[in-house]
Design a protein around this motif. Structure first.
Motif, PDB file in Angstrom:
ATOM      1  N   THR A  67      67.759  61.672  -1.754  1.00  0.00           N
ATOM      2  CA  THR A  67      66.874  61.451  -2.900  1.00  0.00           C
ATOM      3  C   THR A  67      65.424  61.304  -2.460  1.00  0.00           C
ATOM      4  O   THR A  67      65.133  61.115  -1.284  1.00  0.00           O
ATOM      5  N   GLN A  68      64.550  61.346  -3.435  1.00  0.00           N
ATOM      6  CA  GLN A  68      63.156  60.965  -3.227  1.00  0.00           C
ATOM      7  C   GLN A  68      62.729  60.081  -4.397  1.00  0.00           C
ATOM      8  O   GLN A  68      63.310  60.156  -5.480  1.00  0.00           O
ATOM      9  N   ARG A  69      61.746  59.258  -4.153  1.00  0.00           N
ATOM     10  CA  ARG A  69      61.260  58.305  -5.140  1.00  0.00           C
ATOM     11  C   ARG A  69      59.860  58.750  -5.537  1.00  0.00           C
ATOM     12  O   ARG A  69      59.011  58.970  -4.657  1.00  0.00           O
ATOM     13  N   CYS A  70      59.633  58.889  -6.831  1.00  0.00           N
ATOM     14  CA  CYS A  70      58.380  59.503  -7.277  1.00  0.00           C
ATOM     15  C   CYS A  70      57.504  58.523  -8.035  1.00  0.00           C
ATOM     16  O   CYS A  70      57.969  57.791  -8.909  1.00  0.00           O
ATOM     17  N   ILE A  71      56.239  58.557  -7.707  1.00  0.00           N
ATOM     18  CA  ILE A  71      55.203  57.808  -8.423  1.00  0.00           C
ATOM     19  C   ILE A  71      55.143  58.348  -9.863  1.00  0.00           C
ATOM     20  O   ILE A  71      55.336  59.552 -10.070  1.00  0.00           O
ATOM     21  N   PRO A  82      58.231  55.247 -12.757  1.00  0.00           N
ATOM     22  CA  PRO A  82      58.664  55.747 -11.446  1.00  0.00           C
ATOM     23  C   PRO A  82      60.150  56.099 -11.514  1.00  0.00           C
ATOM     24  O   PRO A  82      60.872  55.602 -12.378  1.00  0.00           O
ATOM     25  N   HIS A  83      60.577  56.923 -10.604  1.00  0.00           N
ATOM     26  CA  HIS A  83      61.974  57.383 -10.695  1.00  0.00           C
ATOM     27  C   HIS A  83      62.477  57.917  -9.360  1.00  0.00           C
ATOM     28  O   HIS A  83      61.688  58.252  -8.469  1.00  0.00           O
ATOM     29  N   GLN A  85      64.992  61.001  -7.844  1.00  0.00           N
ATOM     30  CA  GLN A  85      65.530  62.314  -8.206  1.00  0.00           C
ATOM     31  C   GLN A  85      66.084  62.951  -6.943  1.00  0.00           C
ATOM     32  O   GLN A  85      65.786  62.498  -5.833  1.00  0.00           O
ATOM     33  N   LYS A  87      66.496  65.255  -3.773  1.00  0.00           N
ATOM     34  CA  LYS A  87      65.477  65.880  -2.936  1.00  0.00           C
ATOM     35  C   LYS A  87      65.416  67.368  -3.220  1.00  0.00           C
ATOM     36  O   LYS A  87      64.358  67.991  -3.135  1.00  0.00           O
TER      37      LYS A  87
END
Lengths: 105, 190
Positions: A67-71, A82-83, A85, A87
């Motif tokens: 996963t990645q965490r997004c601003i 933020p979320h 999703q 990768k």
């Protein structure tokens, strides 16, 4: 006197205008992973940023692996959250989480 | 003779930096908490900057500023030298980015005011070299003199591309195949 922390809750979610995330019914961890693996939207709500973030990350990893965490996306609008999703897409969708200043509707 | 393009332009995100994004993705709660606060500062600062320059942005630059292409996959980037030249006049260089997002294909056609520049990719989490996905972008004036703009894009491999431009055309087309079109009417059918 000890303070009992309020645990985060997981909700089905839909996207509204100006980046808003609209929370729906409360769901459990298993239902959340199923929704996310099918590309749906969910949101983790609660007063504790760290707890929300950890739970959101756990759900997304269970559902979709890396996963990645997004601003929050400024261009999505002022209510964006933020979320997490995957990768790599697909599936679509996001695991949103609340912060002290950004809340689902 | 066509004048050479100025540049290269500075390829550094001003607000949504690779460092902020890396810290935002930290497994260390303290680091991630601080990055969360810093991200709010970055959003506020970017909005303040946009408010300052809003009256100097063209309608096209405003459209670009309002476009949310997060997660869009870069399909191609085509640079054309001396585009749109005609009648003996010199043309500006142009670049077209073609992107796929959900069920749409986007074409962004920029008339360049200077050379495009880019920073090197970044190795390691949260960046990935597997494909080029649009992460964050910033629209700004190319200089305080105005008249030209710069679009900085942070990609999923950590690269930042700065596109200095005077105008941009945004085209969107659905990905669904056309229906009810006879094959002999398709110009490029084989």
């Amino acid at each position: 006197m000890t303070t009992v922390a309020t645990p985060p809750t997981i909700h089905e979610a839909t996207l509204g205008g100006n980046g808003a995330v609209i929370k729906g019914a409360v769901i459990d961890l298993s239902q959340a992973a199923t929704i996310r693996s099918r590309g749906g939207e969910i949101v983790v709500c609660g007063p504790d940023l760290g707890a929300n973030r950890r739970l959101a990350g756990l759900i997304e990893r269970n559902a979709n692996g890396a996963t990645q965490r997004c601003i929050p996306h400024e261009s999505a609008g002022p209510h964006a959250l933020p979320h997490f999703q995957p990768k790599l897409r697909p599936p679509k969708g996001h695991t949103f989480y609340e912060t002290a200043t950004r809340r689902a509707f | 003779m066509r004048p050479p393009l100025d540049g290269p332009f500075d390829a550094a995100m001003q607000f949504f930096t690779p460092d902020l994004y890396t810290r935002f993705n930290s497994d260390d709660d303290d680091v991630a908490d601080q990055a969360n606060e810093d991200s709010e500062d970055a959003i506020r600062a970017y909005r303040a900057r946009l408010a300052d320059i809003q009256v100097r942005l063209t309608d096209q630059a405003m459209q670009l500023r309002n476009l949310c292409l997060h997660d869009a996959e870069l399909l191609s980037a085509a640079h054309v030298s001396n585009a749109w030249a005609g009648n003996g006049t010199a043309g500006q260089d142009a670049i077209t980015l073609t992107l796929r997002l959900d069920d749409n294909v986007y074409n962004l056609v920029y008339s360049l005011s200077a050379r495009i520049s880019e920073s090197p990719p970044i190795t390691g989490h949260p960046f990935s070299p597997v494909c080029m996905l649009w992460m964050y972008d910033e629209v700004d004036l190319a200089s305080e003199a105005g008249g030209a703009f710069v679009h900085r894009i942070l990609w999923s491999d950590g690269r930042v591309v700065a596109i200095p431009f005077t105008s941009v055309i945004i085209m969107v087309a659905p990905l669904e195949p056309p229906t009810n079109i006879a094959e002999d009417r398709l110009m490029f059918a084989t």
